[in-house]
Design an enzyme around this catalytic site. Structure first.
Site, mmCIF file in Angstrom:
data_model
loop_
_atom_site.group_PDB
_atom_site.id
_atom_site.type_symbol
_atom_site.label_atom_id
_atom_site.label_comp_id
_atom_site.label_asym_id
_atom_site.label_seq_id
_atom_site.Cartn_x
_atom_site.Cartn_y
_atom_site.Cartn_z
ATOM 1 N N SER A 58 -10.096 -13.436 36.326
ATOM 2 C CA SER A 58 -8.822 -12.833 36.711
ATOM 3 C C SER A 58 -7.847 -13.905 37.196
ATOM 4 O O SER A 58 -7.533 -14.834 36.457
ATOM 5 C CB SER A 58 -9.068 -11.752 37.763
ATOM 6 O OG SER A 58 -7.927 -10.947 37.915
ATOM 7 N N ASP A 208 -9.878 -6.964 32.692
ATOM 8 C CA ASP A 208 -10.117 -7.879 33.802
ATOM 9 C C ASP A 208 -11.611 -8.118 34.009
ATOM 10 O O ASP A 208 -12.398 -7.182 34.127
ATOM 11 C CB ASP A 208 -9.498 -7.290 35.080
ATOM 12 C CG ASP A 208 -9.401 -8.297 36.191
ATOM 13 O OD1 ASP A 208 -10.463 -8.755 36.651
ATOM 14 O OD2 ASP A 208 -8.278 -8.620 36.607
#
Length: 763
Positions: A58, A208
């Site tokens: 991320s 993500d």
């Protein structure tokens, strides 16, 4: 002697081991908290701690990927603080790239619902992401395309070998990304569900990486096998979210329980804790980096004890310079388009990007890219680059997703005043050598109601142009809008305005932010009103009608960032109208005259408007508003009809919901200042003050007819507004205090969510 020899060999082995000691850095996810990673990398560099491998999830993938690409910590800090980062992280378009020509007429839409048909069933598709992806996709391409070429699409050959982790939600497994397009890999790793659109890589939709692995320590050990791992954790422990706390729910979703432990024999874990930095609080970069720097400095002695090898800053910078020197300049030669079925549309997209030029620069490509993004026929565009070693240029591959043929738009305005309105719009699209858009909308409410039906045809010629026509019914009931929640002490006026219009127009662009258009319209307008404030419910109102043909020529520039409560950009307009028609007056029961009266009207009108915002840093903005109207229009039959038919000055949203007698005149000049205090990019306080100067003001006689003042400027009238505004992404929420210099009620307090916008009139 033997002892000395053994001791020397032992020390030599230790030295060799120390010199060959490798270090891998692992960076966790955590949204805006991850900006602290930059400070940690800076401390490691400044203290000569080597970074031989790097990985992240991320935000950790963004910081780690940029570092591996040769960006210094200072350059990353500058990037995260830049306006460019704000735009691509929010999906908003920079002022210089807002293509006004393709923008539809302003409407109060909050939400767009697409309609599709699959397996003989009609489905209503809600939005899949809050933040538009096109700005971010282009930014990652711009930041990393040359880097991907320099490493030959193998992340092991970056300045620092790198990998990141994304989540294959369908197969419920983490995906380690080590090659391919670096921007796509980073973009996949940080694609927060609901916020950003997922990226497709090798046939899988990726989200993500924090969904499945927020701290890829084990992958670091398996892939690069470093002697020491330095991990930096910024992800808070998951805590229970309230039912209405969407941000905490999303945070919990992307920061699932993860093993953040690092065995002391493998390395060291650094942890930076935050209490008041949220998932998307990127404006708190200084706070995050200060905390990250303290974390690294507090652990520096422990890190130095573990990592005995040193690499000077000069060595790191030389390595960085050598890698950056391998990056080719971003020039584009071949363009391919995927996802578009119509060959003519595909060729149009390619030609619009290249304009017949064999080679296209990044700056030119960016302008044309955002022109395509603004096209209502296109839902999304993802740019992917491939470096052609033979030509030395990049090939651009555009993954275009056409917009659904049908969509429904929902919106309106919710207010503490009786100016609430609902809005429903329907669009239907086709493409066959040219783009067709048919649309219809419906406004409904006590104050304003309207129906519009029409369409637009866009011609993809060398100079694009469009043809459009619209049929519109408008109705304003100012009697219904005038009941006040605060400070009401008089009976409201009675004014009902109706208009039927049909208009046809054509136009073409003048650069990115400007367009020229011209058209003709027919308008049949009717105003019902009382010429006196004393009337009974049984009384019949006066009625003035005006049936007219209008020819219109307009030059307009618009780069404002919002439809309502803008804080940046420019609006500039020059409009020339020729109007010919017949005025009618039917007296009501309170009038002293009887019988219908008709008279011919023919006149020109010239209207000019300027609205410009000047940003003084991020905290303060100054806006300038100037407007003027000149014309040859004769007076209508009575004073009230004169004012009702005269153009109005309505610089604030609330002023559009009232008929303000003092702020209507056939000729006027007006202007004011807007001072805006920005607390965050989406929350601001605005203070606005305006002056309105009628030119040879229309005044009332004893017999209720009108005459023009002998003085050029007879009166000056003031209005103002103080408002706290929050731009939510689907519409503004505003708490405003409005002042108007007029008889009776002068102060109005309003709380609104949504837009006070109307369909265009024929006049």
């Amino acid at each position: 002697m033997k002892c000395r020899l053994l001791l020397s060999l032992f020390l030599l082995l230790i030295g060799i081991q120390g010199n060959s000691q490798s270090v891998g850095v692992v960076l966790s996810g955590g949204g805006a908290k991850g900006m602290a990673h930059i400070a940690v990398l800076r401390v490691l560099e400044e203290n000569n701690i080597p970074i031989d491998y790097i990985s992240g999830t991320s935000i950790g993938a963004i910081v780690g990927g940029l570092y591996a690409a040769g960006y210094t910590p200072d350059e990353m800090e500058e990037l995260f603080k830049s306006d460019d980062f704000y735009f691509w992280s929010t999906g908003k378009i920079q002022t210089g790239y807002r293509y006004y020509f393709k923008q539809p007429e302003a409407d109060p839409t909050w939400l767009q619902l697409r309609i599709t048909k699959k397996n003989e069933k009609v489905k209503l598709l809600p939005p899949t992401n809050i933040i538009p992806a096109e700005q971010m996709d282009f930014a990652f391409m711009e930041l990393t395309a040359a880097t991907s070429a320099a490493c030959d699409y193998d992340f092991n050959h970056l300045m620092v070998p790198f990998f990141c982790v994304a989540a294959d939600v369908y197969n419920s497994k983490p995906v380690v990304l080590r090659n391919g397009d670096l921007g796509n890999a980073i973009r996949a790793s940080m694609t927060v569900p609901l916020y950003f659109k997922p990226i497709e890589i090798n046939g899988s939709l990726l989200f993500d990486g924090g969904l499945l692995n927020n701290f890829p320590t084990q992958q670091m050990k398996e892939i690069f096998k470093p002697d020491i791992i330095i991990g930096h954790k910024v992800a808070n422990n998951v805590r229970a979210a309230e039912a209405d706390d969407l941000m905490q729910q999303i945070s919990n979703l992307v920061m699932r329980p993860t093993n953040f432990e690092i065995d002391p024999k493998d390395g060291i874990l650094l942890e930076t804790r935050f209490e008041d930095v949220g998932l998307l609080d990127f404006d708190k970069i200084d706070q995050a980096m200060e905390a990250g720097g303290k974390t690294a400095m507090n652990a520096l002695d422990s890190i130095k004890a573990l990592v005995t090898r040193r690499v000077s800053k000069e060595e790191v910078q030389e390595k960085r310079n050598n890698f950056v020197a391998r990056k080719p300049a971003l020039y584009f030669q071949n363009i391919q388009v995927e996802g578009v079925q119509d060959n003519m549309q595909r060729q149009f997209i390619i030609q619009s990007m290249k304009h017949g030029m064999p080679i296209v620069s990044l700056a030119d490509l960016k302008k044309e890219y955002f022109k395509l993004v603004s096209d209502q026929q296109v839902k999304s565009i993802q740019p992917i680059t491939y470096y052609n070693k033979e030509t030395g240029y990049f090939d651009l591959h555009l993954k275009v997703e056409p917009e659904k043929k049908v969509d429904v738009n929902i919106g309106g305005n919710i207010s503490t005043k009786p100016i609430n309105q609902g809005y429903v719009g329907v669009n239907y699209r086709m493409y066959n050598r040219r783009a067709y858009l048919l649309n219809s909308n419906l406004f409904f409410g006590r104050f304003y109601s309207s129906f519009k039906l029409g369409g637009r045809i866009d011609y993809p010629s060398r100079l694009p142009y469009y043809l459009a026509s619209y049929f519109t019914l408008n109705r304003w009931d100012y009697f219904a809008s005038s009941s006040e929640l605060f400070f009401e002490n008089v009976r409201p006026p009675y004014i009902i305005r109706d208009e039927l219009s049909f208009r046809v127009e054509t136009g073409f662009p003048l650069g990115l932010n400007s367009k020229f258009y011209t058209g003709v319209a027919y308008s049949s307008a009717s105003d019902q009103y009382y010429q006196t404030e004393i009337f009974n419910k049984e009384d019949e109102p006066d009625e003035s009608t005006f049936n007219a043909f209008v020819a219109d020529v307009r030059l307009e520039t618009n780069s404002l960032n919002y439809k309502q409560y803008a804080t940046e950009g420019l609006l500039r307009m020059l409009d020339i109208k020729y109007v010919v028609g017949e005025e009618g007056h039917l007296p009501g029961s309170t009038s002293e005259v009887r019988g219908r009266i008709l008279q011919h009207q023919e006149y020109f009108q010239v209207n000019a408007k300027l609205l410009r915002y000047f940003n003084f840093g991020k905290a303060f903005t100054l806006g300038v508003h100037a407007e003027g109207m000149l014309g040859t229009k004769d007076l209508f039959r009575n004073y009230k009809a004169v004012k009702l038919s005269a153009p109005g000055f309505q610089p604030t949203p609330h002023s559009k919901s009232l008929f303000l007698n003092n702020f209507h005149s056939n000729q006027f000049t007006a202007g004011g200042l807007k001072t805006i205090f920005n607390f965050t990019p989406d929350i601001h306080l605005r203070l606005e003050s305006y002056a309105f100067l009628p030119i040879r003001e229309e005044l009332i006689k004893e017999d209720l007819t009108a005459y023009r003042s002998d003085n050029l400027f007879h009166n000056i009238y003031w209005q103002g507004m103080a408002a706290m505004v929050y731009q939510t992404g689907i519409g503004p929420i505003s708490l405003a205090v409005n002042y108007y210099e007029k008889e009776n009620t002068q102060w109005y307090v309003t709380l609104n969510f949504g837009y006070i916008l109307f369909n265009k009139r024929g006049l």
